[in-house]
Design a protein around this motif. Structure first.
Motif, short mmCIF file in Angstrom:
data_model
loop_
_atom_site.label_atom_id
_atom_site.label_comp_id
_atom_site.label_asym_id
_atom_site.label_seq_id
_atom_site.Cartn_x
_atom_site.Cartn_y
_atom_site.Cartn_z
N PRO A 495 1.55 -5.22 0.36
CA PRO A 495 1.78 -4.83 -0.94
C PRO A 495 2.18 -3.12 -1.00
O PRO A 495 1.90 -2.43 0.07
CB PRO A 495 0.56 -5.07 -1.59
N HIS A 496 2.84 -2.73 -1.99
CA HIS A 496 3.03 -1.31 -2.21
C HIS A 496 1.84 -0.48 -2.40
O HIS A 496 0.98 -1.05 -3.16
CB HIS A 496 3.87 -0.98 -3.19
N ASN A 511 2.55 9.07 -7.81
CA ASN A 511 2.84 8.87 -6.74
C ASN A 511 3.44 10.12 -5.90
O ASN A 511 4.64 10.65 -6.72
CB ASN A 511 3.90 7.55 -6.28
N ILE A 512 2.94 10.58 -5.01
CA ILE A 512 3.87 11.88 -4.34
C ILE A 512 5.13 11.73 -3.69
O ILE A 512 5.87 12.87 -3.81
CB ILE A 512 2.85 12.53 -3.39
N ILE A 526 -6.26 10.08 -2.72
CA ILE A 526 -6.28 9.10 -3.84
C ILE A 526 -5.06 8.16 -3.38
O ILE A 526 -3.91 8.46 -3.36
CB ILE A 526 -5.83 10.00 -5.09
N VAL A 527 -5.27 6.72 -3.34
CA VAL A 527 -4.50 5.79 -3.30
C VAL A 527 -4.48 4.73 -4.39
O VAL A 527 -5.43 4.43 -4.97
CB VAL A 527 -4.81 4.81 -2.07
N ARG A 528 -3.41 4.17 -4.52
CA ARG A 528 -3.18 3.12 -5.69
C ARG A 528 -2.60 1.89 -5.17
O ARG A 528 -1.53 1.93 -4.29
CB ARG A 528 -2.13 3.57 -6.85
N ILE A 529 -3.36 0.94 -5.27
CA ILE A 529 -2.90 -0.50 -4.61
C ILE A 529 -2.26 -1.39 -5.65
O ILE A 529 -2.88 -1.65 -6.65
CB ILE A 529 -4.01 -1.29 -4.01
#
Length: 707
Positions: A495-496, A511-512, A526-529
């Motif tokens: 997954p992204h 998103n950086i 900080i991460v987003r799944i």
């Protein structure tokens, strides 16, 4: 003026016994304001069994609330439009559309029957009962049902490998196939399994139909060339057979077929490009039949093969036979069912949207299934909705199933009175009708579009096209669907995952890579799944989290200067589901991080995910105080701790080593209070507050709004 807003204050900071209050001095320490996250209470009523019971009770209630009229409309969709049918306004349009499609179907039906390896009369039989049945049970008001080229090729391909097309068994197997396809479609419709077709991408469909159109065109070459060509769904045997028979070439059928094909293509082009000439598109096949028949009647050419005698009268009722071969027909029945769904439901939904009404794909499947089942009792081979005839039906102004009934009446009159006129139709004319119909299926424009837009979809198109062309239709479909599912599985298992940064002047985290101006904070990742978390992708997610922990662009970081990561914030808003394997992996990850002095914080989990984490004790393991409504809430709390870590580490280098037999540095910090910079300074990443002097220091710098 600019108005700034603050979120509700939390009563403490990460479990401290007392809040950090603003001192009111020149360098105030501001309270961290955190929106409290509501945690679920795990009770017996929140068990999975209760969810199942609740869903079942809702379903049962929905069934009980259906009225008698609603039940009738469910099984007889025609009852939805009959009460509101405007006879004065709609009937004339339906009458003209039905006559137009009927005139088009008569020669097409005979042509497609020849393509299927059957006598031409079976093409008319397939356009008789199924049309009337679909008008009653089908939900589309513009779909034109009957024999189609692609299904005819599939029938020919599978049955020719079982028996000779000139035998009676061949016809019995084709009729049995209609019964099996109808039963499968009815089952899928009743069990509401129409969603399965969503796994086949549009690029696979386009590649498959393009290759099939080429194979269909080559299979009709024998009627143009005047000699037999091997029956095959692969291009190499077809080409070898065509080349080997060149010495037997006969020019009269070739010239006649070419002229008729040219006339058909010109009429189709004019009918599409000029609105006032659109009748030419529908009348093309009939014009070809009339011209070919007149030519034969006048000149009597001996080298042009003719259709021959066609039985007069309606088909008799008979139950399908040859059930001993049913097992070998099952794969083809599934394949034809899939093609029928793709061809019918796709065009039916498009026409429904264009005409302003809703269409249930499962009801559509049931209607097609009943049409095939009852059609098989009257000598019909598998039928489905036709792209070309449905488009003509819609362009002719069809408003309801009345147009289909009119088409059925045209076929009925043809069977009763006109079949003797068809015995002198040249076979090359029927072949030209088939070729003109399938030329529109050659979708090379789609391949060019995919090449420019999405190379992965272009690869799918190419794989399906090549395998269908060289290895056959069945293998082509399987490879195409398999490749499509492989891409779905790969995307699901990989997954992204995005590293988030804060957009300047806001509390929005994005998103950086998409927003290079967004900045991150030292000591915090900080991460987003962007997917559900389950057994297939949890290993990939853990590996990526480790990578992000080690490799983050330091040039965009702000906040207190620390040398390593102390906090990993996981944004869970896009995570719709988490399974037991992912829960166990999350526990392992927490323990792994704890040994390295890293704390996990969870942001914005949805209720179902939070309930799963609560029932599996992950909430208690991580700590309720480390679950936040917003990413910004989590960042504020983590920033305070990072500052305290820096203060402690600057006074004692020994504090950097975290022995496992003593409380960790983070755990000690949770129990102490110390003076630090204001949270505004920490968020800004420098020694100066980004807010104007007259701005209340108690308010966090949220997005401004003009008033």
């Amino acid at each position: 003026m600019d108005i700034t807003y603050a979120s509700p204050s939390g009563t403490n900071l990460a479990g401290d016994s007392s809040p950090l209050r603003a001192s009111g001095t020149a360098s105030p320490t501001r309270s961290v304001r955190v929106i409290p996250l509501k945690h679920p209470t795990v009770t017996a009523s929140s068990s999975s069994t209760s969810h199942v019971n609740l869903a079942f009770s809702r379903w049962a209630t929905k069934l009980r609330r259906r009225t008698f009229v609603e039940w009738i409309e469910l099984f007889l969709p025609c009852c939805r439009w009959i009460p509101s049918y405007r006879w004065r306004e709609y009937f004339q349009a339906d009458l003209m559309a039905g006559i137009t499609v009927g005139v088009m179907l008569v020669p097409q039906g005979m042509s497609y029957a020849k393509l299927a390896g059957l006598q031409p009369i079976y093409g008319l039989y397939s356009g008789f009962v199924p049309i009337f049945v679909y008008a009653v049970f089908g939900s589309s008001r513009q779909l034109a049902v009957g024999p189609v080229a692609l299904v005819s090729l599939l029938v020919s391909n599978v049955l020719s490998s079982i028996t000779d097309s000139s035998g009676e068994l061949y016809t019995e197997l084709a009729i049995l196939l209609a019964l099996m396809v109808g039963i499968l479609e009815c089952i899928m419709g009743l069990l509401r399994l129409g969603w399965l077709i969503r796994f086949i991408s549009h690029s696979v469909i386009s590649g498959f139909t393009t290759a099939s159109a080429i194979v269909i065109g080559l299979s009709q070459a024998k009627y143009f060339l005047g000699y037999d060509v091997a029956r095959s769904s692969k291009i190499i045997p077809l080409m070898e057979s065509i080349i080997a028979g060149i010495p037997k070439f006969s020019w009269p059928p070739f010239v006649m077929g070419s002229v008729i094909l040219t006339i058909l293509l010109v009429m189709k082009h004019l009918g599409k490009s000029q609105k006032y000439l659109r009748f030419l598109r529908a009348s093309g096949p009939l014009t070809a039949v009339v011209l070919g028949t007149v030519f034969v009647k006048i000149f009597h050419p001996s080298s042009i093969s003719l259709v021959g005698d066609i039985p007069v009268g309606l088909p008799k009722f008979s139950f399908p036979k040859a059930f001993s071969h049913a097992l070998s027909l099952i794969p083809t029945a599934f394949l034809i069912t899939g093609v029928a769904i793709l061809e019918s439901v796709g065009i039916a939904k498009a026409l429904a949207a264009k005409n302003g009404y809703e269409l249930d794909s499962n009801q559509e499947l049931f209607g097609l299934g009943v049409a095939n089942v009852l059609g098989s009792f009257f000598s019909a081979y598998p039928t489905t909705g036709s792209f070309s005839r449905s488009a003509v039906n819609n362009e002719s102004g069809a408003k309801s199933g009345i147009s289909g009934i009119v088409t059925g009446i045209i076929i009925t009159c043809t069977l009763l009175f006109l079949t003797p006129l068809f015995k002198d139709i040249p076979q090359c004319v029927l072949a030209a009708i088939v070729i003109s119909a399938v030329i529109g299926l050659v979708d090379y424009d789609e391949a060019i579009f995919l090449w420019h837009v999405d190379k992965r979809d272009f690869l799918l198109w190419t794989i399906t096209f090549i395998t269908t062309l060289f290895l056959g239709i069945e293998i082509g479909v399987l490879v195409g669907v398999g490749a499509s599912l492989a891409f779905v599985i790969h995307e699901s298992a990989n997954p992204h995952i995005a590293v988030l940064g804060r957009l300047p002047g806001t509390t929005v985290y994005r998103n950086i890579k998409q927003y290079p101006e967004a900045y991150t904070y030292n000591g915090i990742v900080i991460v987003r799944i962007d997917s559900p978390i389950y057994f297939a992708n949890i290993s990939y997610i853990k590996d990526r989290l480790r990578e992000y922990e080690a490799d983050v662009d330091r040039s965009t970081r702000r906040g207190p200067e620390v040398e390593r990561i102390y906090f990993v914030i996981i944004e869970m808003a896009p995570v719709t589901y988490i399974d037991s394997s992912a829960v166990q992996a999350l526990k392992d990850l927490h323990q792994e991080y704890k040994l390295r002095g890293i704390r996990i914080a969870i942001s914005n989990p949805n209720p179902e995910v939070l309930l799963t984490l609560s029932k599996s004790d992950v909430v208690e393991l991580i700590g309720k105080e480390w679950y936040f409504v917003r990413v910004h809430d989590a960042v504020q709390v983590c920033l305070q701790h990072v500052q305290q870590l820096k203060d402690v580490s600057s006074t004692s280098q020994a504090s950097l080593s975290l022995p496992t037999d003593n409380p960790s540095l983070l755990e000690r910090l949770l129990k102490q209070r110390g003076e630090s910079l204001s949270n505004t300074d920490l968020e800004a990443g420098n020694g100066n507050s980004p807010l104007p002097k007259n701005t209340d220091s108690q308010l966090e710098p949220l997005l401004s709004r003009k008033s």
